[in-house]
Design an enzyme around this catalytic site. Structure first.
Site, mmCIF file in Angstrom:
data_model
loop_
_atom_site.group_PDB
_atom_site.id
_atom_site.type_symbol
_atom_site.label_atom_id
_atom_site.label_comp_id
_atom_site.label_asym_id
_atom_site.label_seq_id
_atom_site.Cartn_x
_atom_site.Cartn_y
_atom_site.Cartn_z
ATOM 1 N N ARG A 19 -65.141 -117.089 37.605
ATOM 2 C CA ARG A 19 -63.948 -115.966 37.186
ATOM 3 C C ARG A 19 -63.641 -115.484 38.467
ATOM 4 N NH1 ARG A 19 -66.272 -112.412 38.796
ATOM 5 N NH2 ARG A 19 -64.173 -111.127 38.718
ATOM 6 N N GLY A 20 -62.564 -114.816 38.449
ATOM 7 C CA GLY A 20 -61.908 -114.408 39.648
ATOM 8 C C GLY A 20 -60.815 -115.166 40.083
ATOM 9 N N ALA A 21 -59.685 -114.701 40.400
ATOM 10 C CA ALA A 21 -58.605 -115.568 40.448
ATOM 11 C C ALA A 21 -58.684 -116.760 41.736
ATOM 12 C CB ALA A 21 -57.269 -114.998 40.868
ATOM 13 N N ARG A 62 -57.226 -120.599 31.590
ATOM 14 C CA ARG A 62 -56.870 -118.833 31.418
ATOM 15 C C ARG A 62 -55.209 -118.963 31.821
ATOM 16 N NH1 ARG A 62 -61.014 -114.923 33.864
ATOM 17 N NH2 ARG A 62 -59.879 -113.480 32.320
ATOM 18 N N CYS A 132 -63.245 -103.720 39.235
ATOM 19 C CA CYS A 132 -63.527 -105.184 38.866
ATOM 20 C C CYS A 132 -64.245 -105.762 40.066
ATOM 21 C CB CYS A 132 -62.226 -105.950 38.688
ATOM 22 S SG CYS A 132 -62.407 -107.388 37.786
ATOM 23 N N ASP A 201 -54.200 -110.898 40.212
ATOM 24 C CA ASP A 201 -54.374 -112.214 39.554
ATOM 25 C C ASP A 201 -53.009 -112.918 39.663
ATOM 26 O OD1 ASP A 201 -56.806 -111.042 38.178
ATOM 27 O OD2 ASP A 201 -56.732 -113.212 37.667
ATOM 28 N N ASN A 211 -53.419 -107.354 37.427
ATOM 29 C CA ASN A 211 -55.009 -107.428 37.958
ATOM 30 C C ASN A 211 -55.540 -106.980 36.531
ATOM 31 O OD1 ASN A 211 -56.980 -107.897 39.752
ATOM 32 N ND2 ASN A 211 -57.185 -105.758 39.914
ATOM 33 N N LYS A 212 -56.807 -107.069 36.758
ATOM 34 C CA LYS A 212 -57.756 -106.516 35.690
ATOM 35 C C LYS A 212 -57.453 -105.333 34.820
ATOM 36 C CE LYS A 212 -60.743 -108.301 34.518
ATOM 37 N NZ LYS A 212 -60.483 -109.253 33.211
ATOM 38 N N LYS A 237 -51.460 -116.056 45.201
ATOM 39 C CA LYS A 237 -51.218 -114.938 43.943
ATOM 40 C C LYS A 237 -49.718 -114.620 43.739
ATOM 41 C CE LYS A 237 -55.754 -114.741 43.983
ATOM 42 N NZ LYS A 237 -56.662 -113.566 44.588
HETATM 43 C C1 RUB Z 1 -60.807 -110.817 37.720
HETATM 44 C C2 RUB Z 1 -59.724 -109.812 38.427
HETATM 45 C C3 RUB Z 1 -59.734 -109.761 39.838
HETATM 46 C C4 RUB Z 1 -58.780 -110.785 40.552
HETATM 47 C C5 RUB Z 1 -58.487 -111.111 41.778
HETATM 48 O O1 RUB Z 1 -60.958 -110.578 36.687
HETATM 49 O O2 RUB Z 1 -59.137 -109.168 37.704
HETATM 50 O O3 RUB Z 1 -59.563 -108.551 40.398
HETATM 51 O O4 RUB Z 1 -58.913 -112.031 39.771
HETATM 52 O O5 RUB Z 1 -59.771 -111.506 42.440
HETATM 53 P P1 RUB Z 1 -61.571 -111.831 35.547
HETATM 54 P P2 RUB Z 1 -59.936 -112.333 43.680
HETATM 55 O O6 RUB Z 1 -63.078 -111.244 35.679
HETATM 56 O O7 RUB Z 1 -61.069 -111.634 34.517
HETATM 57 O O8 RUB Z 1 -61.386 -113.182 36.278
HETATM 58 O O9 RUB Z 1 -59.719 -111.373 44.729
HETATM 59 O O10 RUB Z 1 -61.635 -112.758 43.780
HETATM 60 O O11 RUB Z 1 -59.100 -113.502 43.639
#
Ligand code: RUB
Length: 316
Positions: A19-21, A62, A132, A201, A211-212, A237
């Site tokens: 998870r995480g974009a 997703r 988040c 995201d 974002n979250k 993004k």
């Molecule tokens: C994660 C989330 C993060 C972004 C950015 O949501 O909202 O703030 O994805 O993350 P989830 P990054 O847990 O539902 O995937 O900076 O790691 O890309």
């Protein structure tokens, strides 16, 4: 049975094991690499057509993180151009794998660069709130600590999946001064906060940030308290489709992430809603920190036009 890289990555992303974009995008690129190196293809035409189907499947995992289609489309475009040039299959596989590796390396490098750039905004004595678990936001905070800045961090729990716990333990392991609070306490502590740093995201052409869930409430109370609101996000993004009027789809996840099954069963008349993301309007954002520099949200459209001159339709 041998592992199917596409189906297993699809399920890891959908179940949020990955998870995480940024991580989602890297996992998709590595799945496509594994797909093309572990299969045999009759021609580069066959390769292009089958990898396109595989990529489309990954994109479905997703809907909100635009880094996922952006990463997949980068690989699929490479496959398409190799096919158009009549590249021999083995060479096409080699080039596609190299493209995936380069993508992952560039994504990791972007996180470093964003950290270095963003850290300059954190000064001694700051209290910084994050929400988040964003690799990019954490990179800013970790780099600031490495630069010797003395500051403290407040991390929101981030219901319903509690990603804030991941952030709090990561930052504490890196030696940062960290406090974890319930999301509902954000306004109580905002009086002490100088800066908010979150990830993204998706970023729309008007500078709005997806974002979250909960991010937009935090932005609103940061605005009320005159705390700065920074978004740390790679240019991956940027949602270039928003230039054409498309909206970013907000993922709705299972009610079972919010309440237990037995509660759902004994409260059948209650509809439980679980949007995973929200939209923060540009007027509540001070800066967007990217690997290409810092931009006010109003400047994002120019960056987008530079990086994605022809999103889907020729706008010129
Ligand atoms: C994660 C989330 C993060 C972004 C950015 O949501 O909202 O703030 O994805 O993350 P989830 P990054 O847990 O539902 O995937 O900076 O790691 O890309």
């Amino acid at each position: 049975m041998p592992r199917d890289p596409i189906e297993s990555t699809f399920s890891d992303i959908q179940s949020m094991k990955v998870r995480g974009a940024a991580r989602i995008a890297r996992a998709a690129a590595l799945a496509l690499k594994e797909y093309c190196t572990h299969n045999t293809f009759a021609s580069s035409d066959d390769l292009s057509s089958r990898i396109t189907t595989a990529g489309a499947r990954l994109i479905e995992a997703r809907p909100t993180a635009v880094s996922l289609p952006n990463a997949v489309n980068l690989v699929l475009n490479t496959a398409y151009h190799l096919k158009e040039r009549g590249t021999p299959t083995r060479e096409a596989v080699r080039v596609i794998s190299a493209t995936c590796d380069e993508f992952v390396a560039a994504s990791i490098k972007a996180a470093e660069t964003i950290g270095e750039i963003g850290a300059k905004r954190i000064v001694d004595g700051d209290t910084v709130l994050t929400h988040c678990n964003s690799e990019m936001a954490s990179s800013v905070l970790i780099h600031a600590k490495e630069m010797g800045r003395a500051f403290r961090v407040i991390v929101t729990e981030t219901r319903p999946r509690f990603q804030g716990r991941l952030t709090a333990s990561l930052l504490a392991k890196k030696g940062l001064d960290v406090a974890l609070i319930p999301d509902t306490a954000a306004r109580v502590y905002m009086h002490d906060v100088d800066k908010v740093v979150v990830g993204a995201d998706a970023i729309a052409s008007n500078g709005a940030v997806v974002n979250k869930i909960g991010t937009s409430q935090i932005a609103l109370i940061a605005h009320e308290s005159r705390a700065k609101f920074y978004v740390a996000a790679e240019t991956l993004k940027l949602s270039s489709d928003t230039l054409l009027g498309e909206l970013v789809e907000i993922e709705q996840r299972s009610p079972l992430e919010v309440v237990p099954k037995r509660w759902v069963e004994s409260n059948k008349n209650v509809k439980v809603m679980n949007p995973a993301f929200d939209v923060t309007p540009p007027e509540y954002i001070d800066l967007i920190i990217t690997e290409k520099g810092v931009f006010p949200p109003q400047g994002i459209v120019l960056l987008m036009r530079d990086l994605y001159p022809t999103p889907t339709t020729n706008l010129s």
